[in-house]
Design a protein around this motif. Structure first.
Motif, mmCIF file in Angstrom:
data_model
loop_
_atom_site.group_PDB
_atom_site.id
_atom_site.type_symbol
_atom_site.label_atom_id
_atom_site.label_comp_id
_atom_site.label_asym_id
_atom_site.label_seq_id
_atom_site.Cartn_x
_atom_site.Cartn_y
_atom_site.Cartn_z
ATOM 1 N N LEU A 122 18.946 96.001 67.229
ATOM 2 C CA LEU A 122 17.648 96.037 67.890
ATOM 3 C C LEU A 122 16.660 95.063 67.254
ATOM 4 C CD1 LEU A 122 15.812 97.488 69.995
ATOM 5 C CD2 LEU A 122 15.185 99.038 68.140
ATOM 6 N N ILE A 123 16.525 95.129 65.951
ATOM 7 C CA ILE A 123 15.586 94.242 65.258
ATOM 8 C C ILE A 123 16.027 92.789 65.387
ATOM 9 C CG2 ILE A 123 14.709 93.589 62.971
ATOM 10 C CD1 ILE A 123 14.600 96.584 62.336
ATOM 11 N N GLY A 124 17.329 92.533 65.305
ATOM 12 C CA GLY A 124 17.827 91.176 65.462
ATOM 13 C C GLY A 124 17.545 90.622 66.845
ATOM 14 N N ALA A 125 17.750 91.437 67.874
ATOM 15 C CA ALA A 125 17.508 90.980 69.243
ATOM 16 C C ALA A 125 16.023 90.719 69.484
ATOM 17 C CB ALA A 125 18.036 92.008 70.238
ATOM 18 N N ILE A 126 15.186 91.646 69.052
ATOM 19 C CA ILE A 126 13.742 91.463 69.225
ATOM 20 C C ILE A 126 13.261 90.247 68.423
ATOM 21 C CG2 ILE A 126 11.482 92.480 68.744
ATOM 22 C CD1 ILE A 126 12.763 95.223 69.378
ATOM 23 N N GLY A 127 13.708 90.135 67.185
ATOM 24 C CA GLY A 127 13.310 88.998 66.357
ATOM 25 C C GLY A 127 13.792 87.682 66.920
ATOM 26 N N ALA A 128 15.010 87.635 67.459
ATOM 27 C CA ALA A 128 15.536 86.397 68.036
ATOM 28 C C ALA A 128 14.716 85.968 69.248
ATOM 29 C CB ALA A 128 17.003 86.573 68.417
ATOM 30 N N VAL A 129 14.339 86.921 70.095
ATOM 31 C CA VAL A 129 13.540 86.587 71.277
ATOM 32 C C VAL A 129 12.160 86.078 70.866
ATOM 33 C CG1 VAL A 129 12.380 87.595 73.295
ATOM 34 C CG2 VAL A 129 14.772 88.127 72.833
ATOM 35 N N ILE A 130 11.527 86.776 69.937
ATOM 36 C CA ILE A 130 10.187 86.381 69.506
ATOM 37 C C ILE A 130 10.215 85.012 68.824
ATOM 38 C CG2 ILE A 130 8.318 86.931 67.890
ATOM 39 C CD1 ILE A 130 8.855 89.896 68.544
ATOM 40 N N MET A 131 11.146 84.812 67.901
ATOM 41 C CA MET A 131 11.208 83.533 67.187
ATOM 42 C C MET A 131 11.631 82.395 68.109
ATOM 43 S SD MET A 131 10.082 83.854 64.263
ATOM 44 C CE MET A 131 9.415 85.307 63.529
ATOM 45 N N SER A 132 12.478 82.673 69.075
ATOM 46 C CA SER A 132 12.879 81.647 70.032
ATOM 47 C C SER A 132 11.684 81.191 70.860
ATOM 48 C CB SER A 132 13.982 82.183 70.937
ATOM 49 O OG SER A 132 14.358 81.231 71.883
ATOM 50 N N SER A 133 10.862 82.132 71.302
ATOM 51 C CA SER A 133 9.676 81.753 72.083
ATOM 52 C C SER A 133 8.670 81.010 71.207
ATOM 53 C CB SER A 133 9.039 82.983 72.730
ATOM 54 O OG SER A 133 8.483 83.831 71.758
ATOM 55 N N ARG A 134 8.538 81.403 69.947
ATOM 56 C CA ARG A 134 7.643 80.673 69.032
ATOM 57 C C ARG A 134 8.139 79.250 68.799
ATOM 58 N NH1 ARG A 134 5.885 84.639 64.048
ATOM 59 N NH2 ARG A 134 4.612 86.048 65.290
ATOM 60 N N GLU A 135 9.457 79.110 68.611
ATOM 61 C CA GLU A 135 10.024 77.783 68.391
ATOM 62 C C GLU A 135 9.831 76.917 69.631
ATOM 63 O OE1 GLU A 135 14.044 78.707 67.344
ATOM 64 O OE2 GLU A 135 13.487 79.412 65.339
ATOM 65 N N ARG A 136 10.015 77.493 70.817
ATOM 66 C CA ARG A 136 9.831 76.749 72.056
ATOM 67 C C ARG A 136 8.374 76.320 72.209
ATOM 68 N NH1 ARG A 136 11.027 80.494 75.784
ATOM 69 N NH2 ARG A 136 13.086 80.725 74.884
ATOM 70 N N ARG A 137 7.435 77.214 71.911
ATOM 71 C CA ARG A 137 6.013 76.877 71.993
ATOM 72 C C ARG A 137 5.627 75.788 71.004
ATOM 73 N NH1 ARG A 137 3.050 81.762 70.852
ATOM 74 N NH2 ARG A 137 4.854 82.934 71.482
ATOM 75 N N SER A 138 6.169 75.873 69.790
ATOM 76 C CA SER A 138 5.819 74.860 68.784
ATOM 77 C C SER A 138 6.397 73.498 69.167
ATOM 78 C CB SER A 138 6.288 75.275 67.398
ATOM 79 O OG SER A 138 7.694 75.266 67.319
ATOM 80 N N LYS A 139 7.576 73.456 69.803
ATOM 81 C CA LYS A 139 8.115 72.189 70.287
ATOM 82 C C LYS A 139 7.275 71.613 71.406
ATOM 83 C CE LYS A 139 12.997 72.848 69.192
ATOM 84 N NZ LYS A 139 14.357 73.024 69.747
#
Length: 145
Positions: A122-139
């Motif tokens: 659960l934490i891995g899935a939530i963290g992956a989604v959040i960090m993926s969206s942050r990485e996409r926004r920063s790019k």
């Protein structure tokens, strides 16, 4: 996991989360987890604090995806180990020390499989989604600038 103890801030956050884990675990023990939804909820909250104590410094989606993969593999592995330990302990005499050790290992494997692995997923899935969206926004922000 070692990043949890690399800086003073991470150590403080990890210790606070571990204290919260212990408090919630004690509360679950007092309430009881045998067919008791509030106790089971407290046990899962305790496990969430335990997992977060070690993964809070992770900062990219790849690390969280590894957590998802290892939690999934761990769930399967510990479920199998639980059954193996239970099967072997049933063949050993109940009065021997090996029976007690195998029963203890079976219980530990079961608890890891039903508490820690699903929370890691659960934490891995939530963290992956959040960090993926942050990485996409920063790019997007860096390419627009």
């Amino acid at each position: 996991m070692i990043k949890s103890f690399m800086s003073t801030r991470n150590i403080i956050v990890s210790v606070i989360l571990l204290v919260v884990c212990c408090i919630l675990g004690d509360a679950a023990n007092v309430v009881g987890i045998a067919d008791n939804p509030p106790g089971i909820a407290l046990a899962y909250l305790s496990t969430i604090a335990l997992v977060l104590a070690f993964v809070h410094p992770l900062r990219n989606s790849k690390q969280f995806r590894y957590l998802v993969y290892t939690s999934g593999i761990g769930f399967i592995l510990f479920a199998i180990l639980h059954n193996v330990f239970e099967g072997i302990s049933s063949k050993v005499g109940e009065t021997s020390i090996a029976f007690s050790l195998l029963n203890g290992a079976g219980v530990a494997s079961f608890l890891i499989a039903i508490f820690i692995c699903p929370i890691g997923l659960l934490i891995g899935a939530i963290g992956a989604v959040i960090m993926s969206s942050r990485e996409r926004r920063s790019k997007q922000n860096s390419s627009a600038a």
